[in-house]
Design a protein around this motif. Structure first.
Motif, PDB file in Angstrom:
ATOM      1  N   UNK A 255      -2.294   6.749  -6.312  1.00 56.74           N
ATOM      2  CA  UNK A 255      -1.860   6.733  -4.915  1.00 56.74           C
ATOM      3  C   UNK A 255      -0.754   5.713  -4.662  1.00 56.74           C
ATOM      4  N   UNK A 256      -0.263   5.063  -5.706  1.00 54.20           N
ATOM      5  CA  UNK A 256       0.793   4.074  -5.500  1.00 54.20           C
ATOM      6  C   UNK A 256       2.036   4.744  -4.933  1.00 54.20           C
ATOM      7  N   UNK A 257       2.598   4.138  -3.897  1.00 54.26           N
ATOM      8  CA  UNK A 257       3.803   4.659  -3.245  1.00 54.26           C
ATOM      9  C   UNK A 257       4.537   3.495  -2.599  1.00 54.26           C
ATOM     10  N   UNK A 258       5.777   3.665  -2.207  1.00 51.27           N
ATOM     11  CA  UNK A 258       6.504   2.577  -1.555  1.00 51.27           C
ATOM     12  C   UNK A 258       5.876   2.203  -0.215  1.00 51.27           C
ATOM     13  N   UNK A 259       5.837   0.905   0.050  1.00 50.59           N
ATOM     14  CA  UNK A 259       5.387   0.373   1.339  1.00 50.59           C
ATOM     15  C   UNK A 259       6.565  -0.381   1.946  1.00 50.59           C
ATOM     16  N   UNK A 260       6.958   0.022   3.147  1.00 48.83           N
ATOM     17  CA  UNK A 260       8.101  -0.588   3.821  1.00 48.83           C
ATOM     18  C   UNK A 260       7.609  -1.426   5.005  1.00 48.83           C
ATOM     19  N   UNK A 261       7.866  -2.712   4.960  1.00 51.42           N
ATOM     20  CA  UNK A 261       7.568  -3.593   6.090  1.00 51.42           C
ATOM     21  C   UNK A 261       8.847  -3.720   6.904  1.00 51.42           C
ATOM     22  N   UNK A 262       8.878  -3.018   8.030  1.00 54.51           N
ATOM     23  CA  UNK A 262      10.104  -2.895   8.823  1.00 54.51           C
ATOM     24  C   UNK A 262      10.012  -3.771  10.063  1.00 54.51           C
ATOM     25  N   UNK A 263      10.086  -5.083   9.863  1.00 53.09           N
ATOM     26  CA  UNK A 263       9.978  -6.033  10.967  1.00 53.09           C
ATOM     27  C   UNK A 263      10.385  -7.419  10.491  1.00 53.09           C
ATOM     28  N   UNK A 264      11.504  -7.947  10.968  1.00 57.54           N
ATOM     29  CA  UNK A 264      11.895  -9.298  10.562  1.00 57.54           C
ATOM     30  C   UNK A 264      10.820 -10.334  10.873  1.00 57.54           C
ATOM     31  N   UNK A 265      10.187 -10.191  12.028  1.00 54.05           N
ATOM     32  CA  UNK A 265       9.164 -11.147  12.414  1.00 54.05           C
ATOM     33  C   UNK A 265       7.942 -11.052  11.513  1.00 54.05           C
ATOM     34  N   UNK A 266       7.535  -9.836  11.172  1.00 54.45           N
ATOM     35  CA  UNK A 266       6.376  -9.665  10.293  1.00 54.45           C
ATOM     36  C   UNK A 266       6.651 -10.222   8.907  1.00 54.45           C
ATOM     37  N   UNK A 267       7.891 -10.075   8.445  1.00 52.83           N
ATOM     38  CA  UNK A 267       8.259 -10.642   7.141  1.00 52.83           C
ATOM     39  C   UNK A 267       8.075 -12.152   7.160  1.00 52.83           C
ATOM     40  N   UNK A 268       8.559 -12.805   8.222  1.00 48.50           N
ATOM     41  CA  UNK A 268       8.430 -14.263   8.312  1.00 48.50           C
ATOM     42  C   UNK A 268       6.972 -14.679   8.492  1.00 48.50           C
ATOM     43  N   UNK A 269       6.217 -13.913   9.274  1.00 52.70           N
ATOM     44  CA  UNK A 269       4.798 -14.233   9.462  1.00 52.70           C
ATOM     45  C   UNK A 269       4.042 -14.133   8.149  1.00 52.70           C
ATOM     46  N   UNK A 270       4.402 -13.158   7.332  1.00 51.77           N
ATOM     47  CA  UNK A 270       3.734 -13.003   6.036  1.00 51.77           C
ATOM     48  C   UNK A 270       4.031 -14.186   5.129  1.00 51.77           C
TER      49      UNK A 270
END
Length: 459
Positions: free
Chosen positions: A269-284
């Motif tokens: 089930x591996x597939x690309x995961x796209x995190x589309x949020x500048x704020x979420x990137x920084x929070x992570x």
């Protein structure tokens, strides 16, 4: 004297702000922004019935905007005292306030360019400069350590398990050689939830202020991997895209963790995961800096790479990077804000993919009244986005098990056998859940009430 006044989150799930008056001091527990319907958002422009210069201290239970987002306005109106929070909450609050101020300024600029505001010119609720002044007031405190707010008044925070850095607040006032203790739940987290410890149990107190977001219902307790496997397998079979609307702080990190964990267990089930949020990137990134609290080490060891950013995770900060996702076919996952579909990049993805029957849209948390998320929950066949009615042909999945808020049973577990000697205030819930939870607590010996907005209660 000891009194509480509820300036927000009374009969609603937003705008948390409770004033405590005692031993010659005035303290605010949280200072949140009202979100949701226009009638609520307009409250942000009104000053509360309190002079900001008269407030001695603010204590934050956690960083979410509905608990911190009015701080720049409070400081702008004259508050110059400390704002206490845990170390992780401070980092997240800085991120959230800067983003909120940027949005306020951009919305005002857009209204002026388009000429649709009643005000000429339209002004932001607060500016980036206001946010920076508020950030300068933030003071770090440690979990489980008492700190003095005023002579005869002290506070400590206990782990709440809601998001990184969240806490229950225990306030102790000494009145004529007699101690009074008030406990504020903040937002109570889940038990055995990913990325956060379990909430610490309630302690003996004279009064309790407890949230009730899910005070009348239960979450699904199916193992997350089972649900995620089902969703991802459909995407693989149909070649579809899975859309996860998610709050940038808390939910986005939880989703990346669970998706990665599921794909580790089911390599097909591996597939690309796209995190589309500048704020979420920084929070992570902030979550990764606090592995002792977020529990990320275990996944890092299993994957052999960064705990969240594996080889299949792609980070998207710019609008051009976000737009480029429109041309990509499935199977893949897109995580984008906002969680209730009130704005943000998720709306552009919905316009592109909601009319495609191969798409799966996963609603993974509380959906407030009059939001697009609530309308989809209730079975809407069309969704209005940017002036267009978009047909709903996608699969709609509802996953209450992803909520960071305790459900009814978990709230009762958190409270345990503790019955406050004076009163229990049931806040931070829509009217029906709040009333239902107050009634349940009444059967367990509590003198429980749903507080009225703006009303002062003497203890």
């Amino acid at each position: 004297m000891l009194s509480l006044t509820f300036h927000g989150a009374a009969g609603m799930v937003t705008g948390s702000c409770t004033e405590v008056d005692t031993v010659g001091a005035r303290v605010l527990v949280d200072c949140g922004l009202f979100q949701g319907p226009k009638a609520l958002r307009q409250r942000n422009w009104k000053r509360p019935d309190i002079e900001p210069r008269s407030v001695d201290a603010v204590v934050l239970t956690h960083a979410h905007l509905d608990h911190t987002g009015w701080l720049p306005r409070l400081v702008r109106n004259g508050y110059d005292g400390p704002v206490f929070a845990t170390r992780a909450s401070i980092e997240l609050t800085e991120l959230i306030l800067r983003d909120s101020a940027k949005i306020q300024e951009e919305d005002a600029d857009y209204a002026n360019r388009k000429g649709f505001s009643k005000h000429h010119p339209a002004l932001p609720l607060y500016t980036r400069e206001d946010a920076e002044l508020a950030i300068k007031r933030l003071v770090n405190v440690e979990y489980d350590e008492w700190f003095e707010l005023h002579d005869g008044l002290r506070v400590r925070l206990h782990q709440a398990g809601h998001i990184l850095g969240s806490g229950h607040l225990e306030l102790e006032a000494t009145l004529a050689d007699e101690q009074r203790r008030v406990f504020f739940s903040g937002d109570v987290g889940r038990y055995d939830a990913p990325l956060v410890p379990d909430p610490e149990s309630l302690r003996a107190c004279d009064a309790l202020v407890v949230e009730s977001t899910y005070g009348d219902r239960e979450h699904s307790h199916s193992p997350e991997e089972v649900v995620f496997e089902h969703i991802l397998r459909r995407a693989v079979t149909e070649g579809g895209v899975v859309l996860f609307p998610a709050f940038a702080v808390g939910r986005s990190q939880q989703l990346l963790y669970l998706l990665n964990r599921t794909m580790l267990e089911h390599r097909d089930l591996e597939m690309p995961i796209h995190l589309d949020s500048p704020m979420a990137v920084e929070a992570t990134r902030i979550y990764e800096r606090h592995p002792e609290e977020s529990g990320l080490e275990e996944l890092a060891l299993r994957r052999g790479t960064g705990p969240v950013y594996g080889d299949n995770v792609y980070l998207h900060r710019t609008s051009d990077e976000s737009k480029a996702l429109n041309s990509l076919e499935g199977p893949r996952v897109i995580v984008a804000s906002s969680g209730m579909l009130t704005g943000g990049r998720i709306l552009h993805h919905l316009k592109q993919r909601l009319g495609d029957s191969r798409t799966t849209l996963v609603l993974g948390g509380f959906q407030a009244e009059e939001t697009r998320g609530r309308r989809l929950e209730e079975g809407a066949k069309f969704l209005r986005i940017h002036g267009q009615d978009i047909p709903v042909k996608a699969h709609i999945e509802r996953l209450t098990g992803l909520s960071a808020h305790a459900d009814r049973t978990e709230l009762l577990r958190w409270i345990g056998d503790v019955v406050p000697t004076r009163r229990t205030f049931v806040n931070h819930g829509e009217p029906e859940p709040a009333r239902a939870f107050a009634q349940e607590l009444g059967t367990r010996g509590h003198t429980a009430v749903v507080p009225e907005l703006g009303r002062r209660y003497e203890l």
